[in-house]
Design an enzyme around this catalytic site. Structure first.
Site, short mmCIF file in Angstrom:
data_model
loop_
_atom_site.label_atom_id
_atom_site.label_comp_id
_atom_site.label_asym_id
_atom_site.label_seq_id
_atom_site.Cartn_x
_atom_site.Cartn_y
_atom_site.Cartn_z
N TYR A 53 0.86 -1.19 0.00
CA TYR A 53 0.00 0.00 0.00
C TYR A 53 0.89 1.24 0.00
CZ TYR A 53 -3.61 -3.32 1.69
OH TYR A 53 -4.46 -4.39 1.84
N SER A 197 -12.73 -5.29 2.49
CA SER A 197 -13.73 -4.56 1.68
C SER A 197 -15.16 -4.96 2.08
CB SER A 197 -13.49 -4.80 0.18
OG SER A 197 -12.20 -4.40 -0.21
N LEU A 199 -17.48 -3.16 2.99
CA LEU A 199 -18.44 -2.17 2.48
C LEU A 199 -18.44 -2.14 0.95
CD1 LEU A 199 -17.58 0.65 5.05
CD2 LEU A 199 -19.72 -0.64 4.93
N ARG A 201 -15.97 -1.77 -1.04
CA ARG A 201 -15.11 -0.63 -1.41
C ARG A 201 -15.92 0.67 -1.40
NH1 ARG A 201 -10.06 -2.64 -3.21
NH2 ARG A 201 -10.12 -4.83 -3.76
#
Ligand SMILES: NC(=O)c1ccc[n+]([C@@H]2O[C@H](COP(=O)([O-])OP(=O)(O)OC[C@H]3O[C@@H](n4cnc5c(N)ncnc54)[C@H](OP(=O)(O)O)[C@@H]3O)[C@@H](O)[C@H]2O)c1
Length: 320
Positions: A53, A197, A199, A201
């Site tokens: 990331y 994820s 939600l 994304r």
């Protein structure tokens, strides 16, 4: 109240830090650090990052946020190598050993609580990778091991080399493919599940009306599920979810998250946000009680089988 991932105790919900550095638009370091601190105050202990990331800068940010504290369970991942024009997946012993040194340094810690293989490589036996990860446990550099997006057979082979504490895979109302085989295998082996994820994304919150709402360079815009006619079709389901949420006086995101929280006591989702307002809303969802009728209504609003489009442009390394 805490939950158990194998023998690792964590708060009922974790925090995903990926979006603080990239993929979903620009973040603000001060606010992101404040989000991490507020999360810890609210009983969120599992803090999730990865070396890819940023790359690297997300681990550095998380390291700065956690400096001088001990009230967290820190998870990071290795194995996805970002390079000019693409990425590769590595799990050879030498790579495992060099990756952990980089992560420890960037995070500013002596040991990583939960160290995941981010994707299963096609060309290295899982026994070699997990064997090298187990050496890190023996050396005190890592406390617990995890895999991300691994298939059922890989979980079994890995667990035979060293106990696997957690499987981190996408799991949400609209991504339920791990339910058939992978979740039962994890449960049989006593491996906890960390849905990423949860939600969708961000789409399951009802916040996006079209792909034009994703900023320039947003990772979602290039994914099948989030573009063109697929997104239009998927947003109709999200509207149904939002209507259900309105009736109950909660948000669509809270219903989506509470649905994941209800998958079992061995499930610890890691919603991601860089905003305190969203964090507080998400944490509140962990204590929403849903009846079996509520769960059925939520699943009817977003039937996973009707979701249009894959979740990644290239699914070849998923569930390997
Ligand atoms: N293992 C893997 O391969 C893998 C893959 C992807 C992610 N992950 C991990 O899982 C974590 C969570 O996944 P994710 O971040 O991809 O997806 P997610 O948690 O499903 O959604 C994140 C998105 O939702 C938005 N959001 C969060 N709470 C909201 C709320 N209450 N209302 C409205 N919008 C809200 C965020 O907005 P803002 O950004 O504006 O706050 C962000 O755009 C990541 O941070 C990462 O640590 C792991």
């Amino acid at each position: 109240m805490s939950r158990s991932l194998g023998s690792l105790e964590v708060g009922p919900q974790g925090l995903g830090c990926m979006g603080m550095s990239e993929f979903y638009g620009a973040g603000d370091e001060r606010e992101s650090i404040a989000v991490i601190h507020r999360a810890l105050e609210l009983g969120v202990t599992l803090i999730d990052t990865a070396d890819m990331y940023g790359p690297h800068v997300n681990e550095e940010l998380v390291g700065r946020a956690l400096a001088g504290r001990s009230d967290y369970v820190l998870a990071t991942k290795f194995g996805i190598v970002r390079e000019e024009g693409g990425r590769s997946i590595r799990g050879d012993r030498a790579y495992v050993r060099s990756s952990v040194e980089g992560s420890l340094k960037r995070l500013g810690v002596d040991a990583i609580d939960l160290y995941y293989l981010h994707r299963v490589p096609a060309d290295t036996p899982i026994e070699e990778t997990v064997g090298a990860m187990a050496e890190l446990v023996t050396e005190g550099k890592v406390r617990f091991l995890g895999l991300s997006e691994a298939g059922a057979d890989t979980l079994r082979r890995a667990h035979a080399v060293h106990p696997i504490t957690a499987l981190q895979s996408e799991w949400s109302l609209w991504s339920r493919d791990i339910e058939a085989e992978i979740v039962p295998t994890a449960r049989e082996l006593g491996i906890g599940i960390v849905p990423y994820s949860p939600l969708g994304r961000g789409v399951l919150t009802g916040r996006f009306a079209s792909s034009a709402d994703f900023g320039k360079g947003d990772f979602r815009a290039a994914n099948p599920r989030f573009s063109g006619e697929n997104l239009d079709a998927n947003l109709k389901m999200v509207a149904e979810l939002k209507a259900l949420a309105d009736e109950r006086g909660v948000t669509a995101g809270q219903l989506a998250l509470a649905w994941v929280q209800h998958r079992g006591s061995d499930v610890v989702p890691i919603p991601g946000t860089k905003r305190i307002k969203y964090l507080e809303e998400n944490v509140a969802a962990a204590s929403l009680e849903l009846s079996s009728d509520d769960l059925a209504a939520i699943e009817a609003a977003v039937p996973a089988s009707a979701v249009a489009g894959d979740r990644y442009p290239d699914m070849s390394s998923i569930g390997r």
